[in-house]
Write a protein that holds these residues in place. Structure first.
Motif, PDB file in Angstrom:
ATOM      1  N   MET A  35       0.849  -1.121  -0.108  1.00  0.00           N
ATOM      2  CA  MET A  35      -0.027   0.084   0.019  1.00  0.00           C
ATOM      3  C   MET A  35       0.910   1.206  -0.008  1.00  0.00           C
ATOM      4  N   LEU A  36       2.085   1.377   0.831  1.00  0.00           N
ATOM      5  CA  LEU A  36       2.861   2.434   0.743  1.00  0.00           C
ATOM      6  C   LEU A  36       4.379   1.867   0.179  1.00  0.00           C
ATOM      7  N   GLY A  37       4.113   1.091  -0.865  1.00  0.00           N
ATOM      8  CA  GLY A  37       5.443   0.608  -1.135  1.00  0.00           C
ATOM      9  C   GLY A  37       6.397   1.654  -1.659  1.00  0.00           C
ATOM     10  N   TRP A  38       6.117   2.982  -1.736  1.00  0.00           N
ATOM     11  CA  TRP A  38       6.993   3.915  -2.176  1.00  0.00           C
ATOM     12  C   TRP A  38       8.013   4.370  -1.139  1.00  0.00           C
ATOM     13  N   ILE A  39       7.658   3.904  -0.026  1.00  0.00           N
ATOM     14  CA  ILE A  39       8.693   4.351   1.190  1.00  0.00           C
ATOM     15  C   ILE A  39       9.901   3.367   0.981  1.00  0.00           C
ATOM     16  N   LYS A  40      10.967   3.991   0.828  1.00  0.00           N
ATOM     17  CA  LYS A  40      12.204   2.938   0.794  1.00  0.00           C
ATOM     18  C   LYS A  40      13.234   3.668   1.807  1.00  0.00           C
ATOM     19  N   GLY A  41      14.376   2.823   1.893  1.00  0.00           N
ATOM     20  CA  GLY A  41      15.546   3.171   2.846  1.00  0.00           C
ATOM     21  C   GLY A  41      14.996   3.519   4.298  1.00  0.00           C
ATOM     22  N   THR A  42      14.412   2.366   4.879  1.00  0.00           N
ATOM     23  CA  THR A  42      13.788   2.501   6.223  1.00  0.00           C
ATOM     24  C   THR A  42      15.012   3.110   7.340  1.00  0.00           C
ATOM     25  N   GLN A  43      16.161   2.471   7.016  1.00  0.00           N
ATOM     26  CA  GLN A  43      17.058   2.616   8.015  1.00  0.00           C
ATOM     27  C   GLN A  43      16.853   2.325   9.457  1.00  0.00           C
ATOM     28  N   SER A  44      16.419   1.113   9.608  1.00  0.00           N
ATOM     29  CA  SER A  44      15.870   0.428  11.065  1.00  0.00           C
ATOM     30  C   SER A  44      16.731  -0.699  11.050  1.00  0.00           C
ATOM     31  N   ASP A  83      11.116  -4.999   2.943  1.00  0.00           N
ATOM     32  CA  ASP A  83      10.149  -5.580   2.345  1.00  0.00           C
ATOM     33  C   ASP A  83      10.404  -6.994   2.271  1.00  0.00           C
ATOM     34  N   LYS A  84      11.532  -7.164   1.625  1.00  0.00           N
ATOM     35  CA  LYS A  84      11.885  -8.747   1.221  1.00  0.00           C
ATOM     36  C   LYS A  84      11.884  -9.374   2.535  1.00  0.00           C
ATOM     37  N   ALA A  85      12.372  -8.995   3.387  1.00  0.00           N
ATOM     38  CA  ALA A  85      12.428  -9.911   4.875  1.00  0.00           C
ATOM     39  C   ALA A  85      11.006 -10.193   5.309  1.00  0.00           C
ATOM     40  N   ALA A  86      10.249  -9.184   5.297  1.00  0.00           N
ATOM     41  CA  ALA A  86       8.884  -9.432   5.678  1.00  0.00           C
ATOM     42  C   ALA A  86       8.195 -10.533   4.711  1.00  0.00           C
ATOM     43  N   ARG A  87       8.326 -10.147   3.665  1.00  0.00           N
ATOM     44  CA  ARG A  87       7.622 -11.044   2.579  1.00  0.00           C
ATOM     45  C   ARG A  87       8.119 -12.505   2.937  1.00  0.00           C
ATOM     46  N   GLN A  88       9.579 -12.727   2.975  1.00  0.00           N
ATOM     47  CA  GLN A  88       9.908 -14.173   3.120  1.00  0.00           C
ATOM     48  C   GLN A  88       9.348 -14.588   4.239  1.00  0.00           C
ATOM     49  N   GLU A 112       2.801  -1.069   6.857  1.00  0.00           N
ATOM     50  CA  GLU A 112       2.747  -1.913   5.841  1.00  0.00           C
ATOM     51  C   GLU A 112       3.035  -3.462   6.282  1.00  0.00           C
ATOM     52  N   ILE A 113       3.961  -3.333   7.413  1.00  0.00           N
ATOM     53  CA  ILE A 113       4.015  -4.631   7.985  1.00  0.00           C
ATOM     54  C   ILE A 113       2.839  -5.222   8.841  1.00  0.00           C
ATOM     55  N   VAL A 114       2.169  -4.159   9.542  1.00  0.00           N
ATOM     56  CA  VAL A 114       1.003  -4.746  10.212  1.00  0.00           C
ATOM     57  C   VAL A 114      -0.023  -5.464   9.244  1.00  0.00           C
ATOM     58  N   ASP A 115      -0.249  -4.435   7.940  1.00  0.00           N
ATOM     59  CA  ASP A 115      -0.964  -4.923   6.899  1.00  0.00           C
ATOM     60  C   ASP A 115      -0.907  -6.113   6.324  1.00  0.00           C
TER      61      ASP A 115
END
Length: 199
Positions: free
Chosen positions: A1-10, A17-22, A59-62
């Motif tokens: 939904m908010l996929g345009w957010i890049k570089g979370t630096q966390s 996103d890759k880790a969450a989808r995995q 995005e993670i919660v969703d």
């Protein structure tokens, strides 16, 4: 939904996103207990992810919410359809797993709201999503209520308090009647007010 957010630096393990989808892809398809327990753990872990951008947190919660749907549905059906033939420990396990998931999901959506109100990093990304976030939080709280009533137990005062605070916030901000697709599908359309009344 908010996929345009890049570089979370966390440093949060699901920040990318890759880790969450995995994580979602590796959930055991035939073990709803294990899958929901894993997803509940990750929802709860968001409380400590203070450096996570708010848009990414949502995005993670969703993603977790969507990944849990079939597992939650299966356990719910097993509990209701099989209550006469389930052994007591199975019944308790289904109840605990389901209730815990809905508790952590409701908390995670409310955490998005609390961090938004505090002006957390990336808060602007959530402004348009507030009706959705509050409606989903109300949905999760109503399901906590449902699971408490399925065991004929007393309803926790916390449930009513959270329910009322969410609706009051939506009314104060003027979006209680805003139509929103809470979840995809023909029965997903609703409003914060309708979700409040369902509870």
């Amino acid at each position: 939904m908010l996929g345009w957010i890049k570089g979370t630096q966390s440093d949060y393990p699901l920040a990318e996103d890759k880790a969450a989808r995995q994580l979602v892809a590796e959930l055991p398809a035939n073990d709803s207990f294990k899958s929901l327990e894993e997803l509940s753990y990750w929802l709860d872990s968001l409380k400590g992810a203070e450096d996570l951008k708010l848009g990414r947190q949502f995005e993670i919660v969703d993603l977790i919410d969507q990944a849990a749907r079939n597992h939650q549905r299966k356990l719910s059906q097993d509990y209701i359809a099989g209550s006469a033939r389930l052994q007591k420990f199975q019944e308790i396990r289904i109840w605990n797993t389901s209730f815990t998931f809905w508790k952590h999901l409701g908390d995670a959506y409310q955490l998005c709201l609390v961090r938004y109100q505090a002006g957390a990093g990336g808060w602007g990304a959530l402004k348009a999503l507030l009706p959705l976030i509050v409606a989903r939080a109300l949905w999760a709280i109503a399901l906590q209520l449902k699971w408490q009533l399925l065991r004929y137990g007393p309803v926790s005062p916390r449930v009513w308090e959270e329910h009322g605070k969410l609706f009051a916030y939506a009314e104060e901000k003027g979006f209680a009647g805003t139509k929103v697709e809470v979840y995809p599908g023909k029965h997903g359309g609703s409003t914060v007010q309708r979700e409040f009344l369902k509870g």
